[in-house]
Motif scaffolding. Structure first.
Motif, PDB file in Angstrom:
ATOM      1  N   UNK A 197       0.861  -1.181   0.000  1.00 20.17           N
ATOM      2  CA  UNK A 197       0.000   0.000   0.000  1.00 20.17           C
ATOM      3  C   UNK A 197       0.896   1.229   0.000  1.00 20.17           C
ATOM      4  N   UNK A 198       0.529   2.207  -0.825  1.00 21.89           N
ATOM      5  CA  UNK A 198       1.330   3.426  -0.918  1.00 21.89           C
ATOM      6  C   UNK A 198       0.443   4.630  -0.673  1.00 21.89           C
ATOM      7  N   UNK A 199       0.828   5.424   0.306  1.00 17.63           N
ATOM      8  CA  UNK A 199       0.075   6.621   0.676  1.00 17.63           C
ATOM      9  C   UNK A 199       0.741   7.840   0.065  1.00 17.63           C
ATOM     10  N   UNK A 200      -0.084   8.743  -0.477  1.00 16.07           N
ATOM     11  CA  UNK A 200       0.432   9.980  -1.040  1.00 16.07           C
ATOM     12  C   UNK A 200      -0.629  11.050  -1.026  1.00 16.07           C
ATOM     13  N   UNK A 201      -0.256  12.263  -1.391  1.00 25.22           N
ATOM     14  CA  UNK A 201      -1.167  13.400  -1.596  1.00 25.22           C
ATOM     15  C   UNK A 201      -1.616  14.079  -0.306  1.00 25.22           C
ATOM     16  N   UNK A 202      -1.455  13.434   0.849  1.00 22.02           N
ATOM     17  CA  UNK A 202      -1.864  14.022   2.126  1.00 22.02           C
ATOM     18  C   UNK A 202      -0.868  13.620   3.208  1.00 22.02           C
ATOM     19  N   UNK A 203      -0.893  14.351   4.316  1.00 20.07           N
ATOM     20  CA  UNK A 203      -0.066  13.991   5.464  1.00 20.07           C
ATOM     21  C   UNK A 203      -0.565  12.669   6.051  1.00 20.07           C
ATOM     22  N   UNK A 204       0.352  11.751   6.273  1.00 24.06           N
ATOM     23  CA  UNK A 204       0.026  10.471   6.904  1.00 24.06           C
ATOM     24  C   UNK A 204       0.506  10.531   8.351  1.00 24.06           C
ATOM     25  N   UNK A 205      -0.440  10.659   9.276  1.00 22.67           N
ATOM     26  CA  UNK A 205      -0.064  10.747  10.684  1.00 22.67           C
ATOM     27  C   UNK A 205       0.206   9.347  11.238  1.00 22.67           C
ATOM     28  N   UNK A 206       0.935   9.239  12.347  1.00 21.56           N
ATOM     29  CA  UNK A 206       1.241   7.916  12.910  1.00 21.56           C
ATOM     30  C   UNK A 206       0.005   7.087  13.234  1.00 21.56           C
ATOM     31  N   UNK A 207      -1.065   7.720  13.733  1.00 17.19           N
ATOM     32  CA  UNK A 207      -2.260   6.939  14.076  1.00 17.19           C
ATOM     33  C   UNK A 207      -2.977   6.449  12.826  1.00 17.19           C
ATOM     34  N   UNK A 208      -2.956   7.251  11.762  1.00 20.60           N
ATOM     35  CA  UNK A 208      -3.562   6.797  10.513  1.00 20.60           C
ATOM     36  C   UNK A 208      -2.753   5.657   9.909  1.00 20.60           C
ATOM     37  N   UNK A 209      -1.440   5.766   9.985  1.00 20.03           N
ATOM     38  CA  UNK A 209      -0.571   4.682   9.509  1.00 20.03           C
ATOM     39  C   UNK A 209      -0.876   3.383  10.256  1.00 20.03           C
ATOM     40  N   UNK A 210      -1.025   3.480  11.580  1.00 23.38           N
ATOM     41  CA  UNK A 210      -1.281   2.284  12.389  1.00 23.38           C
ATOM     42  C   UNK A 210      -2.599   1.618  11.986  1.00 23.38           C
ATOM     43  N   UNK A 211      -3.646   2.419  11.759  1.00 30.01           N
ATOM     44  CA  UNK A 211      -4.936   1.867  11.351  1.00 30.01           C
ATOM     45  C   UNK A 211      -4.809   1.090  10.048  1.00 30.01           C
ATOM     46  N   UNK A 212      -4.150   1.672   9.050  1.00 34.50           N
ATOM     47  CA  UNK A 212      -4.038   1.043   7.732  1.00 34.50           C
ATOM     48  C   UNK A 212      -3.180  -0.215   7.802  1.00 34.50           C
ATOM     49  N   UNK A 213      -2.035  -0.126   8.492  1.00 30.65           N
ATOM     50  CA  UNK A 213      -1.135  -1.276   8.585  1.00 30.65           C
ATOM     51  C   UNK A 213      -1.780  -2.433   9.345  1.00 30.65           C
ATOM     52  N   UNK A 214      -2.462  -2.128  10.431  1.00 34.67           N
ATOM     53  CA  UNK A 214      -3.067  -3.193  11.233  1.00 34.67           C
ATOM     54  C   UNK A 214      -4.238  -3.848  10.509  1.00 34.67           C
ATOM     55  N   UNK A 215      -4.985  -3.071   9.741  1.00 36.01           N
ATOM     56  CA  UNK A 215      -6.141  -3.624   9.033  1.00 36.01           C
ATOM     57  C   UNK A 215      -5.719  -4.566   7.914  1.00 36.01           C
ATOM     58  N   UNK A 216      -4.740  -4.164   7.129  1.00 37.52           N
ATOM     59  CA  UNK A 216      -4.380  -4.937   5.942  1.00 37.52           C
ATOM     60  C   UNK A 216      -3.155  -5.824   6.142  1.00 37.52           C
ATOM     61  N   UNK A 217      -2.406  -5.621   7.216  1.00 36.29           N
ATOM     62  CA  UNK A 217      -1.182  -6.404   7.451  1.00 36.29           C
ATOM     63  C   UNK A 217      -0.310  -6.408   6.196  1.00 36.29           C
ATOM     64  N   UNK A 218      -0.199  -5.243   5.568  1.00 35.35           N
ATOM     65  CA  UNK A 218       0.572  -5.097   4.327  1.00 35.35           C
ATOM     66  C   UNK A 218       1.676  -4.068   4.530  1.00 35.35           C
ATOM     67  N   UNK A 219       2.652  -4.090   3.621  1.00 35.59           N
ATOM     68  CA  UNK A 219       3.669  -3.049   3.625  1.00 35.59           C
ATOM     69  C   UNK A 219       3.010  -1.709   3.317  1.00 35.59           C
TER      70      UNK A 219
END
Length: 419
Positions: free
Chosen positions: A216-238
């Motif tokens: 998964x690649x995030x772009x175009x907006x600020x990725x805060x640590x809590x948002x990163x944690x939600x995405x990583x934990x949900x998908x268990x993906x890089x």
């Protein structure tokens, strides 16, 4: 296609031995590029044979005011804007082309919409860089999904051979585009931080198989640590990040997950934002862009410094927009609060993920938008931060949590103060 393959091979496999070697190589690229631009761009003709530091600092306002003389194809700004707006309104982005030049349109977060121009060669260079730096493996088929505000013929240039491409139109209700993504089952999911949060919260909720992208690649907006944690934990993906905007493909994370400037594409100067030199706004020169030269273009982004010895310079964080720094006054003096300091203060105060926005509405007043149980916690976190920075006194008002729309950028710290 040959241009794409050559750029792919260089970006993927060329290795610089040191940062000094990178800078020496950049000097040669810049010398050749500036010579070409000064011969073909009316705006820059008077700078022929001048060093880079003598060229004017560019920004979006100056770029749009002078685009007709800056671009090297003699294109009319009004026609370009008309074509780009028509394509966005109709959502038929394949029609956003003028004289074989692809025309893109920025989101306008900073208050003005900018244009992006790329000819066939530049599209191939862009695609070669994107594929080289973002694809996790070369020996398998890839299904690339893009969940961003607008599509572009530029993005479809990466759909080659075993690579399938899908654009999720965020202008539709989220249940529609998330369901479409689930049917596509991307191996590589690219989206804004906000769109990826929607995917994390709702994928699997609409009767389709939940997405399971390899990367998964995030772009175009600020990725805060809590948002990163939600995405990583949900998908268990890089989860990687990309710094891509109308001004170019500027940075991305490496194999170890560290974001670095793409110094094989762009040259970076720093405009320091504080005396401690911990944060800067980047001034970029892209030595691949010819149709619309990007020379000493100062972005409105706040970049946190990080140091290491690798050839390409690291980025500590993309910490928000300069225009969204809080600028608070007391006793005739101003205290500037960088957005990432606010993110950090809220994260330390609240362990769980919280939906919030903090808006400055005057020199001494902030609006806190969040669920009621978090209002006082966020206020105390802000007061503690301000006290550490200089005992600034502010008043606060409260409002319900913001209702985010993926078609607009997610900004958790906003400065609306015009004084």
């Amino acid at each position: 296609m040959i241009t794409l393959l050559r750029q792919f091979a260089f970006a993927r496999y060329h290795r610089f031995a040191s940062r000094a070697q990178v800078l020496s190589w950049q000097d040669k690229q810049l010398e050749h590029h500036l010579q070409w631009v000064c011969q073909h761009s009316p705006f820059y003709q008077s700078f022929r044979n001048q060093p880079l530091e003598t060229f004017p600092i560019m920004n979006k306002s100056l770029m749009m005011a002078n685009l007709e003389t800056i671009n090297t194809r003699g294109l009319n700004t009004d026609q370009l804007m008309s074509v780009a707006l028509k394509a966005e309104q109709s959502r038929r982005f394949e029609q956003s082309v003028v004289n074989d030049v692809t025309v893109g349109l920025s989101s306008g977060t900073s208050g003005q919409r900018g244009l992006f121009l790329a000819d066939h060669r530049e599209k191939q260079l862009w695609a070669g860089n994107i594929l080289a730096k973002l694809l996790p493996h070369l020996w398998q088929k890839h299904r690339i999904a893009l969940a961003l505000r607008a599509n572009s013929p530029l993005y479809k240039s990466v759909a080659k051979g075993p690579i399938q491409f899908f654009y999720a139109d965020l202008n539709q209700p989220y249940e529609v585009w998330i369901r479409a993504l689930e049917r596509f089952q991307p191996t590589l999911l690219i989206g804004s931080a906000q769109a990826l949060q929607f995917c994390a919260m709702y994928s699997g909720s609409f009767g389709e198989r939940k997405m399971s992208p390899a990367r998964i690649i995030s772009g175009a907006e600020v990725l805060t640590p809590v948002d990163r944690a939600l995405i990583e934990q949900t998908f268990a993906s890089e989860l990687h990040e990309v710094y891509q905007c109308t001004e170019g493909f500027l940075a991305c994370t490496d194999a170890q997950g560290q974001m670095r400037w793409n110094q094989d594409i762009v040259h970076i100067e720093k405009h320091w934002l504080n005396p401690e030199k911990t944060h800067y706004s980047p001034i970029i020169t892209d030595f691949r862009r010819r149709t619309q030269p990007i020379i000493r273009y100062q972005l409105d982004d706040v970049i946190a410094v990080k140091q290491d010895e690798a050839p390409f310079e690291p980025i500590g964080a993309i910490a928000g927009r300069c225009g969204d720094c809080l600028v608070l006054e007391q006793g005739g003096e101003q205290t500037v609060v960088l957005p990432d300091l606010v993110y950090r203060a809220v994260t330390l105060a609240i362990a769980e993920r919280v939906n919030y926005r903090i808006t400055q509405t005057s020199a001494h007043h902030l609006k806190i938008e969040a669920a009621p149980q978090f209002h006082h916690v966020i206020q105390e976190a802000l007061f503690g931060l301000l006290q550490r920075l200089g005992r600034v006194s502010v008043t606060c008002e409260y409002a319900p949590p913001p209702d985010w729309n993926p078609m607009n950028k997610q900004r958790r710290v906003v400065n609306e103060c015009k004084s």
